[in-house]
Design an enzyme around this catalytic site. Structure first.
Site, mmCIF file in Angstrom:
data_model
loop_
_atom_site.group_PDB
_atom_site.id
_atom_site.type_symbol
_atom_site.label_atom_id
_atom_site.label_comp_id
_atom_site.label_asym_id
_atom_site.label_seq_id
_atom_site.Cartn_x
_atom_site.Cartn_y
_atom_site.Cartn_z
ATOM 1 C CE LYS A 19 -6.109 3.012 7.364
ATOM 2 N NZ LYS A 19 -4.732 2.802 7.856
ATOM 3 C CB THR A 20 -2.845 6.880 10.821
ATOM 4 O OG1 THR A 20 -2.895 6.040 9.666
ATOM 5 C CG2 THR A 20 -1.459 6.810 11.434
ATOM 6 C CG ASP A 49 -3.552 0.413 10.075
ATOM 7 O OD1 ASP A 49 -4.752 0.652 9.850
ATOM 8 O OD2 ASP A 49 -2.616 1.063 9.557
ATOM 9 C CD GLU A 50 -5.029 -0.271 5.743
ATOM 10 O OE1 GLU A 50 -6.167 -0.690 5.472
ATOM 11 O OE2 GLU A 50 -4.577 0.797 5.295
ATOM 12 C CD GLN A 75 -9.913 2.289 1.958
ATOM 13 O OE1 GLN A 75 -8.866 2.728 1.489
ATOM 14 N NE2 GLN A 75 -10.428 2.761 3.077
ATOM 15 N NE ARG A 78 -6.703 5.900 -2.474
ATOM 16 C CZ ARG A 78 -6.817 5.801 -1.167
ATOM 17 N NH1 ARG A 78 -5.811 6.159 -0.397
ATOM 18 N NH2 ARG A 78 -7.936 5.386 -0.595
#
Length: 696
Positions: free
Chosen positions: A32-33, A215-216, A246, A585
């Site tokens: 996504k970044t 973002d997020e 998330q 993770r």
């Protein structure tokens, strides 16, 4: 330079979208970044002025990564890439007069807020020991984050402790105004107030930021949601990226429904799903998918990977927490023997209380390790003192900073004198600094004025040296020689590195800007990426990180999921999202561990294995270990909830596994409300929760 090189088809579609609202549902590890930064570069290449672009994220670390990536793609640009708080601060600094502030307003931190609350409680005649300052602080944050109007405060805060919190809130707001200060929540609230009350100012910023990226988005709260949507209302070029699966920050008032409702807010929005994971093996992703599909409130997002099936998940069940740590250490030995490095390994846990026993194991085995998030440079006493001196240089009306350092180091101005000074300032409706009158007080006043003059001619690092010398802090620490003072002096000298780096990176020596930067640092963990050490951290702290090998310790009912979450379904769903984040993770190897009994917070508890383990398909778990450490191939779920959903009646005496004895005050087929002792209060549970028993 082909900026689209290396992107998959869906990523390219997101990057090339230009006008109109767009929702990108980006699963864990889906890049996504990269999509966000490449989209910004693409907009600029298509002729959009970079100054018209606003990109907002949640942490300074994420913002820096985006800035670095964008610079590598297109070089210098004027797009705003930063956190919500840094953007809010910019708006306030550009419009301080419209908000009733002066140019040199200061930002108080969390500890200062607590100090103010304690003072107000005392002034109002309440005992701070009876009314928790942290509880009141959370309620003040709630009021500001939810943008409650004054008449709504009493409506929403109506229990006796909340009514006290409401009284403190109103006094607290007057205190901030008098002192020309704002708190962390104000950095978000005040811009929304400004945009709501001043259409002309809103128009200006809508014109300036015609393309907005967030973002997020699943982590936004009410005030952040309003801020973004006010700015986007005119041009509607709102591009949000996130994953409802998330959202793990409900305790910070994050509302995952903001992302679930995006298509309702913008019916014409383009929706793109990024579900190819570039981080983890198929086995790990399938386990994550298995867990999260049990949540009702979610977006369908089936993660997949081209990295191969990978190694099965290893499940280990120990007799107690000590054996659990030993099993983890044995596996770490094997990993190191197979070529993994310390930095490839992380041990994640639900609560900080689990860390101590794991640390003991690390020390015993002589493994290098760090506990991320447990230590924070800027919270040290000596650093706080130095920062208060610097804040006073900028804003002498800052009573909080003055009270902290007027007798630091000792100047013979005791608590009684400080209280009298504060009372005099209140009577005269002035700052404490303006009310200084005794010889000792006037000497301190002269010191601050001298430092203000010095600040005009010194760079930041020189000013730090000047403050340490003239205040007497350095002399005191050098005179009283002991290990503690040596460490404090080293920390103060290390602060010079902070100012040097700031000056080198920004080129500015402006003290106000530097203090603003320090005030909005949100990533408190001192995470050194190059340290070859094993990482120990809570799952909340692990968001955004990745490791080749991950151990999830304490996978038991009442720990993961946490006992507090079992009171209602939305709490359990939050825990499941937390488990989903923890699993994703891991890149190559995942371990799930628990214990039949555990000493935690001084009590020995017996917990059954976490329901989240049972939600993972058995064929994803190493069967040898699964049968070795579990009494059966599948964990019996029947003990989690009573089959006949036992109902309670008002007056029943019950025992809770964590809270002890209580009395049922209300009950129906679905919920039971119980009053425990005054330290716990009234709690609400699912009526068929197995951790709750009637006392016979």
């Amino acid at each position: 330079m082909d900026i689209l090189k290396g992107l998959n088809e869906r990523q390219i579609k997101a990057v090339e979208h230009k006008d109109g609202p767009c929702l990108v549902i980006a699963g864990a590890g889906s890049g996504k970044t990269k999509v966000l930064t490449t989209r910004i570069a693409n907009l600029i290449q298509k002729g959009i002025y970079s100054s018209h672009i606003l990109a907002i994220t949640f942490t300074n670390k994420a913002a820096k990564e985006m800035k670095d990536r964008l610079y590598n793609l297109i070089g210098e640009n004027n797009a705003f890439l930063g956190t919500f708080h840094s953007f809010g601060l910019r708006i306030i600094k550009e419009n301080y007069e419209a908000l009733g502030l002066t140019r040199n307003f200061t930002i108080i931190d969390s500890d200062d807020v607590t100090s103010i609350i304690k003072k107000i409680l005392k002034d109002l005649g309440y005992d701070p020991k009876s009314y928790s300052p942290s509880f009141i602080k959370s309620k003040i944050s709630f009021i500001k984050s939810e943008m409650l109007k004054d008449y709504e405060v009493e409506k929403f805060l109506n229990t006796p402790p909340e009514e006290v919190a409401a009284k403190v809130y109103f006094a607290y707001e007057k205190y901030l105004k008098k002192n020309n200060t704002v708190d962390f929540d104000d950095l978000l609230k005040l811009p929304v107030v400004l945009f709501t009350q001043r259409q002309d100012i809103l128009d200006k910023y809508q014109e300036k930021y015609q393309y907005i990226l967030v973002d997020e988005y699943q982590d936004t709260n009410e005030v952040q949601y309003k801020l973004v949507n006010l700015l986007a209302k005119k041009y509607r070029n709102l591009f949000v990226v996130g994953d409802a699966n998330q959202c793990i920050y409900a305790f910070r008032l994050a509302n995952y429904k903001n992302i679930l409702n995006f298509e309702r807010d913008y019916p014409d929005s383009l929706v793109i799903t990024l579900n190819q994971n570039y981080r983890s093996t198929t086995t790990i992703l399938n386990a994550a998918n298995d867990v999260i599909k049990n949540n009702k409130e979610r977006k369908d997002l089936e993660l997949f990977s081209d990295l191969g099936e990978g190694i099965k998940i290893k499940y280990m069940r120990a007799n107690d927490e000590k054996q659990e740590v030993n099993l983890i250490l044995e596996e770490i030995n094997k990993l190191l023997a197979n070529g993994y490095k310390y930095q490839d390994i992380a041990i994640l846990y639900r609560t900080n209380g689990q860390a101590r026993i794991i640390e003991d194991g690390m020390i015993r085995q002589n493994y290098p390790y760090k506990v991320t998030g447990s230590y924070y440079f800027y919270k040290r006493k000596e650093i706080k003192d130095l920062l208060c001196y610097l804040r006073l240089i900028v804003n002498t009306d800052d009573d909080v900073s003055l009270k902290r350092v007027i007798n630091e180091p000792k100047r013979g101005i005791g608590i009684k004198s400080i209280n009298e000074l504060e009372e005099k300032a209140n009577q005269n409706n002035t700052s404490m600094f303006a009310s200084l009158s005794s010889p000792k007080e006037l000497k301190f006043q002269s010191l601050i004025k001298e430092l203000q003059e010095d600040a005009k001619n010194l760079n930041l690092t020189e000013l730090i040296d000047d403050v340490l010398e003239k205040s007497g802090i350095k002399k005191e620490l050098e005179t009283e020689q002991n290990l503690e003072n040596e460490l404090r002096l080293e920390n103060l000298l290390e602060f010079r590195s902070v100012t040097e780096n700031y000056q080198n990176e920004t080129g500015t020596v402006n003290l106000e800007d530097f203090l603003d930067e320090i005030s909005i640092v949100s990533d408190v963990a001192e995470h050194q990426d190059n340290d070859n050490v094993i990482t120990l951290m809570t799952i909340h702290s692990a968001k955004g990180l990745e490791f080749k090998c991950v151990f999830l310790a304490g996978m038991e009912e009442n720990i993961m999921p946490h006992a507090m979450s079992l009171q209602e379904e939305k709490g359990l769903e939050e825990e499941r999202r937390l488990c989903y984040v923890a699993i994703t993770r891991a890149k190559e190897r995942l371990y799930l561990t628990n214990a039949k009994s555990r000493m935690l917070y001084g009590d020995v508890r017996t917990n059954i294995p976490s329901r989240f383990i049972t939600e993972i398909s058995e064929d994803l778990i190493d069967k040898d270990d699964y049968t070795k450490f579990s009494s059966s191939k599948a964990i019996d779920k029947s003990s989690l909830y009573s089959k006949d959903a036992k109902l309670y009646q008002a007056g029943d005496i019950v025992v809770h596994s964590m809270f002890g004895r209580g009395v049922v005050v209300d009950a129906d087929d679905k919920f039971v409300t119980i009053a425990f002792n005054k330290n716990v209060g009234i709690k609400r549970f699912l009526s068929n929760y197995g951790g709750l028993k009637k006392e016979k």
